[in-house]
Design a protein around this motif. Structure first.
Motif, PDB file in Angstrom:
ATOM      1  N   GLY A   5       0.212  -0.708   0.310  1.00 43.84           N
ATOM      2  CA  GLY A   5       0.353  -0.044   0.225  1.00 43.84           C
ATOM      3  C   GLY A   5       0.816   1.060   0.059  1.00 43.84           C
ATOM      4  N   ASN A   6       1.537   0.620   0.597  1.00 45.84           N
ATOM      5  CA  ASN A   6       2.545   2.384   0.131  1.00 45.84           C
ATOM      6  C   ASN A   6       4.171   2.188   0.897  1.00 45.84           C
ATOM      7  N   GLY A   7       5.511   2.935   1.543  1.00 47.38           N
ATOM      8  CA  GLY A   7       6.543   2.545   1.872  1.00 47.38           C
ATOM      9  C   GLY A   7       6.334   2.009   3.477  1.00 47.38           C
ATOM     10  N   THR A   8       5.705   2.992   3.883  1.00 48.61           N
ATOM     11  CA  THR A   8       5.917   2.456   6.035  1.00 48.61           C
ATOM     12  C   THR A   8       5.034   1.242   5.723  1.00 48.61           C
ATOM     13  N   ASP A   9       4.020   0.721   5.448  1.00 50.18           N
ATOM     14  CA  ASP A   9       3.748  -0.539   5.476  1.00 50.18           C
ATOM     15  C   ASP A   9       4.486  -1.582   4.868  1.00 50.18           C
ATOM     16  N   HIS A  12      17.942  11.152  11.461  1.00 47.47           N
ATOM     17  CA  HIS A  12      17.906  11.769  10.571  1.00 47.47           C
ATOM     18  C   HIS A  12      16.935  11.209   9.373  1.00 47.47           C
ATOM     19  N   THR A  13      15.798  11.004   8.989  1.00 46.88           N
ATOM     20  CA  THR A  13      14.903  10.459   8.153  1.00 46.88           C
ATOM     21  C   THR A  13      13.040  10.516   8.340  1.00 46.88           C
ATOM     22  N   PHE A  14      12.618  10.472   7.683  1.00 48.32           N
ATOM     23  CA  PHE A  14      10.979  10.041   8.366  1.00 48.32           C
ATOM     24  C   PHE A  14      10.454   9.516   9.165  1.00 48.32           C
ATOM     25  N   VAL A  15       9.562  10.297   9.466  1.00 51.14           N
ATOM     26  CA  VAL A  15       9.044   9.490  11.364  1.00 51.14           C
ATOM     27  C   VAL A  15       8.638   7.847  10.744  1.00 51.14           C
ATOM     28  N   ALA A  16       8.144   8.176   9.258  1.00 51.15           N
ATOM     29  CA  ALA A  16       7.862   6.500   9.344  1.00 51.15           C
ATOM     30  C   ALA A  16       8.463   5.331   9.101  1.00 51.15           C
ATOM     31  N   THR A  17      10.122   5.722   9.265  1.00 50.35           N
ATOM     32  CA  THR A  17      11.240   4.717   9.578  1.00 50.35           C
ATOM     33  C   THR A  17      10.928   4.541  11.177  1.00 50.35           C
ATOM     34  N   ALA A  18      10.935   4.934  11.990  1.00 46.68           N
ATOM     35  CA  ALA A  18      10.983   4.991  13.163  1.00 46.68           C
ATOM     36  C   ALA A  18       9.261   4.062  13.691  1.00 46.68           C
ATOM     37  N   PRO A  51      19.444   0.857   8.038  1.00 44.88           N
ATOM     38  CA  PRO A  51      19.924   2.330   7.294  1.00 44.88           C
ATOM     39  C   PRO A  51      19.280   2.693   6.296  1.00 44.88           C
ATOM     40  N   VAL A  52      18.964   3.871   6.161  1.00 45.32           N
ATOM     41  CA  VAL A  52      18.154   4.979   5.719  1.00 45.32           C
ATOM     42  C   VAL A  52      18.591   4.729   4.563  1.00 45.32           C
ATOM     43  N   GLN A  53      18.897   4.626   3.180  1.00 47.76           N
ATOM     44  CA  GLN A  53      19.725   5.360   2.354  1.00 47.76           C
ATOM     45  C   GLN A  53      19.019   6.669   1.759  1.00 47.76           C
ATOM     46  N   GLU A 108      16.426  -2.493   5.164  1.00 46.80           N
ATOM     47  CA  GLU A 108      16.900  -0.887   4.425  1.00 46.80           C
ATOM     48  C   GLU A 108      15.466  -0.406   4.797  1.00 46.80           C
ATOM     49  N   ASP A 109      16.047   1.217   4.474  1.00 44.31           N
ATOM     50  CA  ASP A 109      15.122   2.441   4.096  1.00 44.31           C
ATOM     51  C   ASP A 109      14.969   2.057   2.441  1.00 44.31           C
ATOM     52  N   ALA A 110      14.608   1.999   1.645  1.00 46.53           N
ATOM     53  CA  ALA A 110      15.174   2.360   0.118  1.00 46.53           C
ATOM     54  C   ALA A 110      14.386   3.322  -0.627  1.00 46.53           C
ATOM     55  N   ALA A 111      13.492   4.689   0.188  1.00 41.53           N
ATOM     56  CA  ALA A 111      12.064   4.464   0.078  1.00 41.53           C
ATOM     57  C   ALA A 111      13.121   5.734  -0.779  1.00 41.53           C
ATOM     58  N   GLN A 112      14.295   6.108  -0.853  1.00 41.41           N
ATOM     59  CA  GLN A 112      14.448   7.181  -1.608  1.00 41.41           C
ATOM     60  C   GLN A 112      15.620   7.101  -2.219  1.00 41.41           C
ATOM     61  N   ALA A 113      15.945   5.432  -2.444  1.00 41.19           N
ATOM     62  CA  ALA A 113      17.215   5.103  -3.295  1.00 41.19           C
ATOM     63  C   ALA A 113      17.188   3.806  -4.696  1.00 41.19           C
ATOM     64  N   PHE A 138      10.610  -0.057  -0.087  1.00 36.53           N
ATOM     65  CA  PHE A 138      10.741   1.553  -0.857  1.00 36.53           C
ATOM     66  C   PHE A 138       8.881   1.934  -1.270  1.00 36.53           C
ATOM     67  N   SER A 139       9.199   3.252  -1.640  1.00 38.75           N
ATOM     68  CA  SER A 139       8.291   4.187  -1.210  1.00 38.75           C
ATOM     69  C   SER A 139       7.302   4.397  -2.866  1.00 38.75           C
ATOM     70  N   PHE A 140       6.825   4.684  -3.685  1.00 42.62           N
ATOM     71  CA  PHE A 140       5.811   5.443  -4.969  1.00 42.62           C
ATOM     72  C   PHE A 140       5.007   6.527  -4.693  1.00 42.62           C
ATOM     73  N   ALA A 170       6.748  12.301  -4.820  1.00 44.49           N
ATOM     74  CA  ALA A 170       7.746  12.658  -4.996  1.00 44.49           C
ATOM     75  C   ALA A 170       8.494  11.553  -4.988  1.00 44.49           C
ATOM     76  N   LYS A 171       8.657  10.288  -4.776  1.00 53.07           N
ATOM     77  CA  LYS A 171       9.976   9.690  -4.601  1.00 53.07           C
ATOM     78  C   LYS A 171      10.102   9.696  -6.092  1.00 53.07           C
ATOM     79  N   LEU A 172      11.226   8.688  -6.908  1.00 54.18           N
ATOM     80  CA  LEU A 172      12.115   8.580  -7.574  1.00 54.18           C
ATOM     81  C   LEU A 172      11.237   7.810  -8.335  1.00 54.18           C
ATOM     82  N   ASP A 186      -1.302   6.492  -3.318  1.00 56.46           N
ATOM     83  CA  ASP A 186       0.068   6.217  -2.104  1.00 56.46           C
ATOM     84  C   ASP A 186       0.915   4.749  -3.062  1.00 56.46           C
ATOM     85  N   GLY A 187       1.995   4.701  -2.698  1.00 55.34           N
ATOM     86  CA  GLY A 187       2.360   3.394  -2.905  1.00 55.34           C
ATOM     87  C   GLY A 187       3.815   2.635  -2.860  1.00 55.34           C
ATOM     88  N   GLY A 188       3.862   1.173  -2.493  1.00 54.06           N
ATOM     89  CA  GLY A 188       5.359   0.627  -1.985  1.00 54.06           C
ATOM     90  C   GLY A 188       5.937  -0.830  -2.333  1.00 54.06           C
TER      91      GLY A 188
HETATM   92  C1  LIG Z   1       8.809   8.438   1.569  1.00 59.74           C
HETATM   93  C2  LIG Z   1       9.726   8.156   2.674  1.00 59.74           C
HETATM   94  C3  LIG Z   1       9.084   7.218   3.671  1.00 59.74           C
HETATM   95  C4  LIG Z   1       8.091   6.422   3.243  1.00 59.74           C
HETATM   96  O1  LIG Z   1       7.425   6.041   2.514  1.00 59.74           O
HETATM   97  P1  LIG Z   1       5.220   6.592   1.952  1.00 59.74           P
HETATM   98  O2  LIG Z   1       4.811   5.639   0.551  1.00 59.74           O
HETATM   99  O3  LIG Z   1       5.061   7.872   2.123  1.00 59.74           O
HETATM  100  O4  LIG Z   1       5.121   5.456   3.402  1.00 59.74           O
HETATM  101  C5  LIG Z   1       9.676   6.143   4.484  1.00 59.74           C
HETATM  102  N1  LIG Z   1      11.675   6.266   4.464  1.00 59.74           N
HETATM  103  C6  LIG Z   1      12.024   7.417   4.186  1.00 59.74           C
HETATM  104  C7  LIG Z   1      12.977   7.661   4.147  1.00 59.74           C
HETATM  105  C8  LIG Z   1      10.442   8.500   3.141  1.00 59.74           C
HETATM  106  O5  LIG Z   1      11.464   9.027   2.038  1.00 59.74           O
END
Ligand SMILES: *Cc1c(COP(=O)(O)O)cnc(C)c1O
Length: 378
Positions: A68-72, A94-100, A139-141, A165-170, A189-191, A194-196, A202-204
């Motif tokens: 459903g999304n990158g957090t999930d 130094h990451t989006f709250v979603a990682t934690a 690790p957050v990429q 890995e949190d590769a949401a930005q990578a 990964f996150s889609f 505004a992601k790459l 929402d998507g991941g």
């Molecule tokens: C965007 C992002 C997420 C979460 O992704 P969502 O698809 O918005 O849930 C997690 N970690 C980092 C570093 C992000 O930039």
């Protein structure tokens, strides 16, 4: 000749161009949407499987599952790897709250550590934070740059820890010729648009090379159900919509072009802005022989950040500060504030992001740089 000040009247450069995401290939997107909708294929259908298989090929991993999304994606990846039950999980502040949040929702305890001068998790800080309860490192990429995976893998091996890995930005970022999201037991990964690789909502996705993890991810994204309808665990409904998957599959075909354009823009910023000692720039695209940075963000530091942003905003240039200027330990509602993380805190006080996305023209980039020249000239 027009001065910078006269030219800015006609030029507005938003931080991100959300409409261009669609209008850049409007007819092709509509055709795909039409096909999928007319075929009545909405959830867990062939377009999703096709995208998952193409993304797995791109990453060179065996399995990808759309969620459903990158957090999930991160929550499911952690749970699928067996992280939970009050385990400690080390991640950068130094990451989006979603990682934690993903660590929390998996039932584990987030342990925040500081980052290094490249804004990525500092392996020395990770080592200092390891206890008998530590189970995993996340690790957050960040910003399209891959962490020092060699150092992190060495720590994980020495202490029997998992890497997720949190590769949401990578997506597309590389370290030692290997893609971000393929180093650990699993990755998210996150889609987000505004992601790459952005979809239209929402998507991941979760990526993994391990059969047992893949089996768990397949269950966990779909109510804990097996193929024959048995339910093996409490879980969620978190499936990547079929129509989004079809659109992402289209976009993946030309994704390398987007990455190269981001790297070109980063090189232009680097060329124009490295003359200012007051700016602390990210490394340029040819400055690192081990990595291939893909510039999800162009995050720079400036002591007079707020003035500079004000100046740019007054001249039509949109910028943002990641996480609204607060790292994860600085949100009092989360109860993770009992740490002092000097590099992260300095970054929160001085950093911001310049526009960088494939729909920026060379003239746009030049305008941003002209306005920065203006600022330092006055
Ligand atoms: C965007 C992002 C997420 C979460 O992704 P969502 O698809 O918005 O849930 C997690 N970690 C980092 C570093 C992000 O930039």
């Amino acid at each position: 000749m027009a001065t910078h000040r006269e030219r800015e009247v006609q030029r507005e450069i938003p931080f991100f161009d959300y409409s261009a995401l669609f209008t850049c290939r409007e007819d092709a997107f509509l055709e795909t949407i039409q096909q999928v909708l007319a075929g009545g294929r909405f959830i867990l259908q062939e377009e999703l499987e096709r995208f998952e298989s193409h993304l797995a090929d791109y990453l060179a991993v065996r399995y990808v599952f759309g969620v459903g999304n990158g957090t999930d994606a991160l929550t499911i990846a952690l749970r699928a790897c067996g992280v939970g039950d009050a385990d400690e999980v080390i991640l950068p502040a130094h990451t989006f709250v979603a990682t934690a949040a993903a660590v929390h929702h998996a039932g584990a305890r987030p342990v925040l550590v500081d980052v290094g001068e490249d804004h990525l998790i500092d392996p020395a800080r990770v080592e200092a934070a390891i206890t008998a309860d530590t189970r995993a490192i996340v690790p957050v990429q960040l910003n399209g740059r891959t962490c020092d995976m060699k150092a992190l893998q060495r720590l994980a091996d020495a202490h029997g820890l998992l890497i997720i890995e949190d590769a949401a930005q990578a997506l597309g970022s590389e370290y030692g010729g290997r893609k971000a999201g393929t180093f650990g037991r699993a990755a998210g990964f996150s889609f987000y648009p505004a992601k790459l690789l952005g979809c239209f909502g929402d998507g991941g996705a979760v990526a993994t090379d391990h059969d047992d993890v893949a089996e768990r991810v397949r269950l966990l994204r779909d109510h804990g159900r097996t193929g024959n309808g048995d339910v093996l665990a409490w879980s969620y409904n978190s499936r990547l919509d079929n129509v989004q998957a079809a659109l992402l599959d289209m976009k993946l075909e030309s994704f390398e072009w987007d990455v190269e354009r981001r790297r070109e823009i980063a090189a232009m910023y680097d060329r124009r802005l490295s003359r200012y000692p007051e700016l602390r720039l990210p490394l340029g695209p040819s400055d690192d022989t081990v990595r291939r940075d893909v510039y999800q963000n162009y995050e720079l530091e400036c002591k007079r950040r707020d003035e500079l942003r004000q100046h740019l905003g007054d001249h039509g240039v949109g910028t943002i500060i990641q996480w609204g200027g607060r790292a994860v330990h600085q949100f009092s509602g989360l109860g993770l504030g009992d740490v002092s993380l000097p590099v992260t805190e300095r970054i929160m006080d001085t950093s911001f992001l310049l526009p960088i996305h494939p729909y920026l023209s060379d003239e746009d980039v030049a305008h941003v740089c002209d306005m920065i020249d203006d600022f330092f000239a006055s």
